[in-house]
Write an enzyme that holds these catalytic residues in place. Structure first.
Site, PDB file in Angstrom:
ATOM      1  N   LYS A  93       0.809  -1.221   0.000  1.00  0.00           N
ATOM      2  CA  LYS A  93       0.000   0.000   0.000  1.00  0.00           C
ATOM      3  C   LYS A  93       0.843   1.272   0.000  1.00  0.00           C
ATOM      4  CE  LYS A  93      -4.122  -1.946   0.141  1.00  0.00           C
ATOM      5  NZ  LYS A  93      -5.081  -1.809  -0.980  1.00  0.00           N
ATOM      6  N   GLU A 115     -10.205   5.223   2.589  1.00  0.00           N
ATOM      7  CA  GLU A 115     -10.988   4.080   3.060  1.00  0.00           C
ATOM      8  C   GLU A 115     -10.011   2.967   3.389  1.00  0.00           C
ATOM      9  OE1 GLU A 115      -9.496   2.290  -0.432  1.00  0.00           O
ATOM     10  OE2 GLU A 115      -9.941   4.369   0.083  1.00  0.00           O
ATOM     11  N   SER A 371       1.621  -9.676  -0.750  1.00  0.00           N
ATOM     12  CA  SER A 371       1.242  -8.263  -0.695  1.00  0.00           C
ATOM     13  C   SER A 371       1.462  -7.628   0.670  1.00  0.00           C
ATOM     14  CB  SER A 371      -0.226  -8.101  -1.106  1.00  0.00           C
ATOM     15  OG  SER A 371      -1.064  -8.828  -0.225  1.00  0.00           O
TER      16      SER A 371
END
Length: 386
Positions: A93, A115, A371
């Site tokens: 991210k 969000e 991830s």
């Protein structure tokens, strides 16, 4: 648009039949201004130099490509792990958020709105806001806040305001609804830092461009080009970034969805959160609730570029159950000493299930993106395994 497109989608922000910009009239100028600002920034060498510096000295890129030696021997394949769990804040991210925060600063914005589901995007947004001297407002479903308490604490420690969302299923879908409403109310001062390769144009393209560093690094790092490239998919930013590095190769692209949130596998075309894609819907077109043990995959849609790649047959999308993901997380931990996020464990689970079958023949070379790391999921896993 062809599958080899590597910069901007056509006018209107469509990936084939998917994408677009379905937003209230009040947000049309904001989306258009963001597109213009991003195009200008992406063509500016100074912007790229600053982003590259932040990726290197702050986020810790490039991340490693780690051979999974024990699992490779057990499964009869060669498995390589692209280690986004090693990036600052613990997931991919940060790649997107650093880019968007830099863009927001360039646009004169003073606040980031985001969000979050699993909390990793919220943590990354709060981190970038602290770094850039901005305020951060993070919307998070009440249910996700309960199962990701550690990440809520991290966001607050970094100075962000975390707003509980009590509507609907109290998960990522509802947090996205509220974040977009918050953006409408503060569009002059705030930038909506969307975390997935979804939403209205230009977000799916913009997020993929900031995340494509994953695939480009992995392609350069791999001594042997992979036969199969695998990543988990919710909205799909880590997979979009990974696939971007290999879409023009002969590698199979496999996106792994949570069985309870498999929009590509079980969905139909529809519109949500400002874009058209494959969505979980009932016969009346109402959006159905997704269900997954991983908060980051607990989403009823999939990014429009994934829907396009699937429609073209360039990428394939498969599903994994909660039980398979939990078991895969444990096996990876014991075999390689790596505790990955539950989201990433879905990709691992597919490899474990498929290896040695016609889906993934013996001798295959597989590149799999981890991830994120699993710290955030320890409370969930402790409850599952007790």
């Amino acid at each position: 648009m062809t599958v080899l497109e590597s910069m901007a989608p056509p006018t209107g922000g469509r990936f084939g039949d998917f994408g677009g910009r379905y937003v209230p009239e009040s947000l049309v100028p904001a989306c258009a201004a963001l597109e213009t600002a991003f195009r200008e920034a992406w063509a500016d060498a100074t912007f790229h130099e600053r982003l590259a510096e932040l990726r290197s000295v702050y986020a810790g890129r490039p991340t490693a490509l780690t051979p999974a030696t024990t699992l490779s021997a057990d499964l009869g394949i060669t498995l390589m792990l692209k280690r986004e769990d090693l990036a600052h804040t613990g997931s991919h991210k940060i790649n997107n958020v650093l880019g968007q925060a830099l863009l927001a600063q360039r646009m004169g914005k003073t606040r980031l709105i985001a969000e979050t589901g699993a909390g990793q995007h919220g943590v990354a947004t709060a981190t970038a806001a602290a770094l850039f001297g901005m305020r951060a407002t993070i919307y998070m479903g009440e249910r996700d806040m309960a199962r990701q308490r550690l990440n809520v604490f991290r966001m607050e420690l970094l100075g962000a305001e975390v707003i509980p969302v009590t509507a609907g299923s109290r998960t990522l879908k509802d947090a996205t609804n509220e974040a977009m409403r918050g953006w409408v109310a503060a569009v002059e001062e705030a930038h909506f830092c969307l975390g997935s390769a979804a939403g209205p144009h230009p977000y799916p393209w913009l997020v993929r461009q900031f995340q494509r560093v994953i695939g480009e690094e992995a392609r350069a790092q791999a001594a042997v080009q992979p036969d199969v490239v695998v990543a988990c998919v919710g909205g799909g930013s880590n997979a979009a970034g990974t696939f971007a590095g290999f879409v023009d190769t002969r590698a199979r692209l496999v996106g792994v969805e949570a069985a309870g949130g498999a929009a590509m596998t079980h969905g139909r075309p529809g519109i949500v959160h400002g874009y058209r894609s494959m969505l979980l819907q009932d016969e009346q077109g109402q959006i159905l609730e997704a269900e997954s043990i991983s908060a980051g995959l607990d989403y009823p849609g999939i990014g429009p570029e994934h829907a396009h790649l699937g429609a073209l047959g360039r990428a394939e999308y498969v599903t994994v159950t909660d039980d398979e993901a939990v078991a895969a997380l444990g096996r990876l931990a014991r075999a390689e000493g790596i505790i990955c996020a539950l989201e990433s464990a879905h990709a691992v689970a597919w490899v474990l299930r498929a290896a040695g079958t016609p889906e993934l023949p013996a001798g295959s070379t597989v590149l799999l993106t981890l991830s994120g790391r699993g710290d955030k999921d320890m409370a969930t896993l402790a409850g599952v395994t007790e």
